[in-house]
Design an enzyme around this catalytic site. Structure first.
Site, PDB file in Angstrom:
ATOM      1  N   ARG A 239       0.807  -1.227   0.000  1.00 18.30           N
ATOM      2  CA  ARG A 239       0.000   0.000   0.000  1.00 18.30           C
ATOM      3  C   ARG A 239       0.829   1.261   0.000  1.00 18.30           C
ATOM      4  O   ARG A 239       0.557   2.194  -0.758  1.00 18.30           O
ATOM      5  CB  ARG A 239      -0.890   0.050   1.251  1.00 18.30           C
ATOM      6  CG  ARG A 239      -2.253  -0.509   1.080  1.00 18.30           C
ATOM      7  CD  ARG A 239      -2.713  -1.087   2.388  1.00 18.30           C
ATOM      8  NE  ARG A 239      -1.826  -2.172   2.757  1.00 18.30           N
ATOM      9  CZ  ARG A 239      -1.987  -3.432   2.352  1.00 18.30           C
ATOM     10  NH1 ARG A 239      -3.016  -3.758   1.647  1.00 18.30           N
ATOM     11  NH2 ARG A 239      -1.117  -4.372   2.677  1.00 18.30           N
ATOM     12  N   THR A 240       1.820   1.337   0.860  1.00 21.74           N
ATOM     13  CA  THR A 240       2.512   2.619   1.003  1.00 21.74           C
ATOM     14  C   THR A 240       3.224   2.981  -0.299  1.00 21.74           C
ATOM     15  O   THR A 240       3.070   4.079  -0.821  1.00 21.74           O
ATOM     16  CB  THR A 240       3.494   2.565   2.190  1.00 21.74           C
ATOM     17  OG1 THR A 240       2.759   2.165   3.342  1.00 21.74           O
ATOM     18  CG2 THR A 240       4.116   3.919   2.451  1.00 21.74           C
TER      19      THR A 240
ATOM     20  N   LYS B  36      25.516  -3.499  -1.903  1.00 26.55           N
ATOM     21  CA  LYS B  36      26.979  -3.414  -2.067  1.00 26.55           C
ATOM     22  C   LYS B  36      27.627  -2.674  -0.913  1.00 26.55           C
ATOM     23  O   LYS B  36      28.834  -2.454  -0.910  1.00 26.55           O
ATOM     24  CB  LYS B  36      27.303  -2.668  -3.365  1.00 26.55           C
ATOM     25  CG  LYS B  36      26.738  -3.286  -4.610  1.00 26.55           C
ATOM     26  CD  LYS B  36      27.099  -2.405  -5.806  1.00 26.55           C
ATOM     27  CE  LYS B  36      26.461  -2.901  -7.083  1.00 26.55           C
ATOM     28  NZ  LYS B  36      26.643  -1.936  -8.175  1.00 26.55           N
TER      29      LYS B  36
ATOM     30  N   ARG C 203      11.401   4.007   2.909  1.00 29.67           N
ATOM     31  CA  ARG C 203      11.091   3.034   3.973  1.00 29.67           C
ATOM     32  C   ARG C 203      12.354   2.257   4.279  1.00 29.67           C
ATOM     33  O   ARG C 203      13.038   1.788   3.355  1.00 29.67           O
ATOM     34  CB  ARG C 203       9.982   2.082   3.534  1.00 29.67           C
ATOM     35  CG  ARG C 203       9.832   0.909   4.486  1.00 29.67           C
ATOM     36  CD  ARG C 203       8.607   0.104   4.226  1.00 29.67           C
ATOM     37  NE  ARG C 203       7.409   0.834   4.611  1.00 29.67           N
ATOM     38  CZ  ARG C 203       6.186   0.319   4.625  1.00 29.67           C
ATOM     39  NH1 ARG C 203       6.015  -0.954   4.270  1.00 29.67           N
ATOM     40  NH2 ARG C 203       5.149   1.032   4.982  1.00 29.67           N
TER      41      ARG C 203
ATOM     42  N   HIS D 290       5.560   5.989  11.347  1.00 33.58           N
ATOM     43  CA  HIS D 290       5.015   5.817   9.991  1.00 33.58           C
ATOM     44  C   HIS D 290       4.048   6.979   9.747  1.00 33.58           C
ATOM     45  O   HIS D 290       2.829   6.808   9.741  1.00 33.58           O
ATOM     46  CB  HIS D 290       4.292   4.469   9.906  1.00 33.58           C
ATOM     47  CG  HIS D 290       3.940   4.013   8.530  1.00 33.58           C
ATOM     48  ND1 HIS D 290       3.936   4.857   7.418  1.00 33.58           N
ATOM     49  CD2 HIS D 290       3.566   2.791   8.060  1.00 33.58           C
ATOM     50  CE1 HIS D 290       3.567   4.163   6.357  1.00 33.58           C
ATOM     51  NE2 HIS D 290       3.349   2.915   6.715  1.00 33.58           N
TER      52      HIS D 290
HETATM   53  C1  NCD Z   1       2.069  -0.989   8.102  1.00 33.01           C
HETATM   54  C2  NCD Z   1       3.569  -0.819   8.197  1.00 33.01           C
HETATM   55  O1  NCD Z   1       4.292  -0.993   7.219  1.00 33.01           O
HETATM   56  O2  NCD Z   1       3.993  -0.456   9.289  1.00 33.01           O
HETATM   57  N1  NCD Z   1       1.632  -1.201   6.784  1.00 33.01           N
HETATM   58  C3  NCD Z   1       1.308  -0.125   6.024  1.00 33.01           C
HETATM   59  O3  NCD Z   1       2.145   0.664   5.672  1.00 33.01           O
HETATM   60  N2  NCD Z   1       0.020   0.068   5.714  1.00 33.01           N
HETATM   61  C4  NCD Z   1       1.508  -1.968   9.049  1.00 33.01           C
HETATM   62  C5  NCD Z   1       2.087  -3.352   9.078  1.00 33.01           C
HETATM   63  O4  NCD Z   1       2.976  -3.697   8.297  1.00 33.01           O
HETATM   64  O5  NCD Z   1       1.607  -4.116   9.907  1.00 33.01           O
END
Ligand code: NCD
Length: 307
Positions: free
Chosen positions: A51-52, A80, A101, A129
């Site tokens: 999703r993100t 690397k 991320r 997040h």
């Molecule tokens: C979350 C995350 O990556 O922290 N997912 C997301 O971005 N919607 C929640 C999760 O992974 O449980």
């Protein structure tokens, strides 16, 4: 230049402007479909994501911009041995804005210190997040109509769940927020959050293991999965992973207007039979994520559209 590293990087007024912009985009997306023409978003994902990453990419494409990036550390020069600081210096030459991320807490903050483009934290380890928080706030505001005076139950892995940490930090800024923190003892929220955020702001909260007893009190139930990848040993994960499972029977204890949120992915913690209940809004929540990220990209790039 601004980055979004912590949910508190936006003041309450900036946050309110951002959510209003997201609502305007949601109402008339076509008005915004060219405002990022010629702009590029880089997605630097050193950890799995559905999703993100894809909602960031959809957001930039919806605004008329383009996207580039990588979706695993293995396919980048991190494999690397390149540092985040060096990577971001280079990406700054290729893109106008980036979402990162990383499994290490603080990596996007380090990147922001070496970047000449805005850096958005798309999840750093078990820490924060902030763009999931923006998604959650837009979902609550749109479906409840307000962000103040809410009793929010967080259920599941409150220790490693970064979406929980970020949303708690954001919600304490609204008047009369209360929390019910539902978790096994081993997965309680970290002490720093309890002391520096809840106690320091005199926020009313209770900690419990009893989901059934908590349910009737809640305006919002925020379910989370147990974060397998952050456990030190598999046995603990297996023992704790199914502690809470929301099903129709338990849901009958909740108020008719309670909303069920979940950042997704879901594993076992919400039975699929709950999906048809009107209180289950987690798929709507994922949809709101695109609009709030469109608003965030525009805001960080300083792009406005006359209405
Ligand atoms: C979350 C995350 O990556 O922290 N997912 C997301 O971005 N919607 C929640 C999760 O992974 O449980």
């Amino acid at each position: 230049m601004k980055h979004l590293i912590s949910p508190l990087d936006l003041s309450p007024d900036e946050l309110s402007d951002l959510l209003s912009l997201a609502e305007k985009i949601y109402a008339s997306p076509e008005k915004y479909s060219h405002c990022c023409n010629g702009k590029k978003l880089a997605t630097l994902f050193y950890e799995p994501s559905t999703r993100t990453r894809l909602s960031f990419e959809a957001a930039m494409l919806n605004l008329g911009g383009s996207v580039l990036g990588f979706s695993s550390a293995d396919s980048s020069s991190a494999a690397k041995g390149e540092s985040v600081a060096d990577t971001i210096r280079v990406i700054s030459c290729y893109a106008d804005i980036c979402a990162m991320r990383h499994p290490k807490e603080g990596a996007p903050l380090v990147a922001s210190m070496h970047s000449s483009i805005p850096v958005i934290n798309a999840g750093d380890g078990g820490h924060n997040h902030p763009t999931q928080t923006l998604t959650d706030l837009l979902t609550i505001k749109s479906l409840k109509g307000h962000l103040d005076g809410l009793t929010i139950g967080f259920c599941g892995d409150l220790k490693f769940g970064r979406t929980v940490h970020s949303l708690i930090n954001a919600m304490v800024r609204y008047p009369n927020t209360r929390f019910v923190l539902i978790s096994p003892d081993e997965l309680r929220i970290p002490a720093y959050l309890r002391e520096e955020t809840l106690d320091a702001n005199h926020i009313p909260y209770e900690e419990t293991r009893n989901l059934e007893a908590a349910l009737p009190k809640l305006d919002i139930l925020y379910m989370t999965r147990v974060q397998k990848e952050r456990f030190f040993n598999e046995e603990d994960y297996i023992r704790l992973k199914d502690t809470f499972i929301l099903d129709k029977k338990k849901l009958s204890l909740a108020r008719e207007d309670m909303l069920i949120l979940h950042p997704l992915p879901r594993v076992n913690e919400i039975a699929t039979e709950v999906d048809e209940d009107p209180r289950a809004v987690y798929f709507k929540q994922a949809n709101f994520g695109v609009y709030v990220r469109m608003a965030l990209i525009m805001t960080l790039l300083g792009i406005t559209v006359e209405n």
